[in-house]
Structure formats: structure tokens, C-alpha cells
Design a protein around this motif. Structure first.
Motif, PDB file in Angstrom:
ATOM      1  N   VAL A   1       0.868  -1.171   0.000  1.00 26.26           N
ATOM      2  CA  VAL A   1       0.000   0.000   0.000  1.00 26.26           C
ATOM      3  C   VAL A   1       0.905   1.220   0.000  1.00 26.26           C
ATOM      4  CG1 VAL A   1      -1.782   1.300   1.185  1.00 26.26           C
ATOM      5  CG2 VAL A   1      -1.860  -1.203   1.202  1.00 26.26           C
ATOM      6  N   GLU A   2       0.974   1.868  -1.145  1.00 30.23           N
ATOM      7  CA  GLU A   2       1.804   3.055  -1.306  1.00 30.23           C
ATOM      8  C   GLU A   2       0.929   4.294  -1.253  1.00 30.23           C
ATOM      9  OE1 GLU A   2       5.210   1.137  -4.258  1.00 30.23           O
ATOM     10  OE2 GLU A   2       3.596   2.321  -5.103  1.00 30.23           O
ATOM     11  N   SER A   3       1.461   5.347  -0.686  1.00 33.03           N
ATOM     12  CA  SER A   3       0.709   6.594  -0.624  1.00 33.03           C
ATOM     13  C   SER A   3       1.671   7.766  -0.535  1.00 33.03           C
ATOM     14  CB  SER A   3      -0.241   6.589   0.574  1.00 33.03           C
ATOM     15  OG  SER A   3       0.483   6.481   1.787  1.00 33.03           O
ATOM     16  N   GLY A   4       1.140   8.952  -0.760  1.00 33.15           N
ATOM     17  CA  GLY A   4       1.902  10.170  -0.557  1.00 33.15           C
ATOM     18  C   GLY A   4       2.338  10.888  -1.809  1.00 33.15           C
TER      19      GLY A   4
ATOM     20  N   SER B   1       4.892   6.863   1.599  1.00 32.86           N
ATOM     21  CA  SER B   1       4.813   5.738   2.536  1.00 32.86           C
ATOM     22  C   SER B   1       4.526   4.464   1.767  1.00 32.86           C
ATOM     23  CB  SER B   1       3.700   5.961   3.558  1.00 32.86           C
ATOM     24  OG  SER B   1       3.921   7.103   4.341  1.00 32.86           O
ATOM     25  N   CYS B   2       5.024   3.371   2.284  1.00 30.22           N
ATOM     26  CA  CYS B   2       4.782   2.069   1.656  1.00 30.22           C
ATOM     27  C   CYS B   2       4.689   1.021   2.753  1.00 30.22           C
ATOM     28  CB  CYS B   2       5.893   1.729   0.686  1.00 30.22           C
ATOM     29  SG  CYS B   2       5.837   0.039   0.040  1.00 30.22           S
TER      30      CYS B   2
ATOM     31  N   THR C   1       3.665   5.141  -7.274  1.00 30.82           N
ATOM     32  CA  THR C   1       2.908   6.355  -6.988  1.00 30.82           C
ATOM     33  C   THR C   1       3.557   7.508  -7.737  1.00 30.82           C
ATOM     34  OG1 THR C   1       2.008   7.761  -5.214  1.00 30.82           O
ATOM     35  CG2 THR C   1       4.213   6.871  -4.857  1.00 30.82           C
TER      36      THR C   1
END
Length: 119
Positions: A5-8, A21-22, A113
Motif C-alpha cells: 500500500v503506497e501513498s503520498g 509511505s509504503c 505512486t
């Protein structure tokens, strides 16, 4: 099955900052080295930074001093704090994790991302 789950990612002005974040889940064995790579259109995927489970870090020359990689081993999560973003930094940023099993190492990639830097 290892999942990411990658984000940012997002759009930021040149000189600005972003934090990626990952979170990695589903691994049966230990996650050792985690890292970030990036790929710009028409270019090969390249190293951004890596960090071992013991905290040893490695950076590409282009990101050294501007980016900071860190991780939370209890959550199998790796972070990338990006500062002083430049026009050459835009790319899809991919999280990578090495799972270590009995006598083998297997690498996994996140979905990526997008990071965009406006001038």
C-alpha cells in the motif's frame, strides 16, 4: 501473497516537499531491504534509496542530502521524505521489498505512486 500500500505521491512545486509511505503485508518470511526506485517516462527504473532492516541506508547521488529514507520494522513500512524537489525528480516512484526465506531472497514491487513537480 505480499501486498503493498503506497501513498503520498502528488503534485508539488519545485523546492517543496513530499513524503511517501509504503506498507508491506502478507509476507511469510522476514522483510530485509526495503527501498524506493523511480522511473520517468522513457527512462530506466533507477535507485532512489534503500534501507536494511538494521537501518543501513543507501542513496543515489542525485537524492543524497535531499531525500531521507526511514522505516518502521514493526509495521513493515518504509518512508521517503523528499525535500527540495527539483524538476528532474518527477517520476513514478516504486516501493521495493526483499523477502528472505530459507536459502533464498525474493524481491517484490509495489504498484507505484506518481510524483509531479511543477516549476
Amino acid at each position: 501473497q505480499v501486498q503493498f500500500v503506497e501513498s503520498g505521491g502528488g503534485l508539488v512545486q519545485a523546492g517543496g516537499s513530499l513524503r511517501l509511505s509504503c506498507a508491506v503485508s502478507g509476507s511469510t518470511y522476514s522483510i530485509n531491504v526495503m527501498g524506493w526506485y523511480r522511473q520517468a517516462p522513457g527512462k530506466q527504473r533507477e535507485l532512489v534509496a534503500t534501507i536494511s532492516s538494521g537501518g543501513t541506508t543507501d542513496y543515489a547521488d542525485s537524492t543524497k542530502g535531499r531525500f531521507t529514507i526511514s522505516r518502521d520494522n514493526t509495521k513493515n513500512t518504509v518512508y521517503l521524505q523528499m525535500s527540495s524537489l527539483k524538476p528532474e525528480d518527477p517520476a513514478v516512484y516504486f516501493c521495493h521489498a526483499d523477502e528472505i526465506g530459507p536459502g533464498w531472497v525474493r524481491g517484490y514491487w509495489g504498484q507505484g505512486t506518481q510524483v509531479t513537480v511543477s516549476s
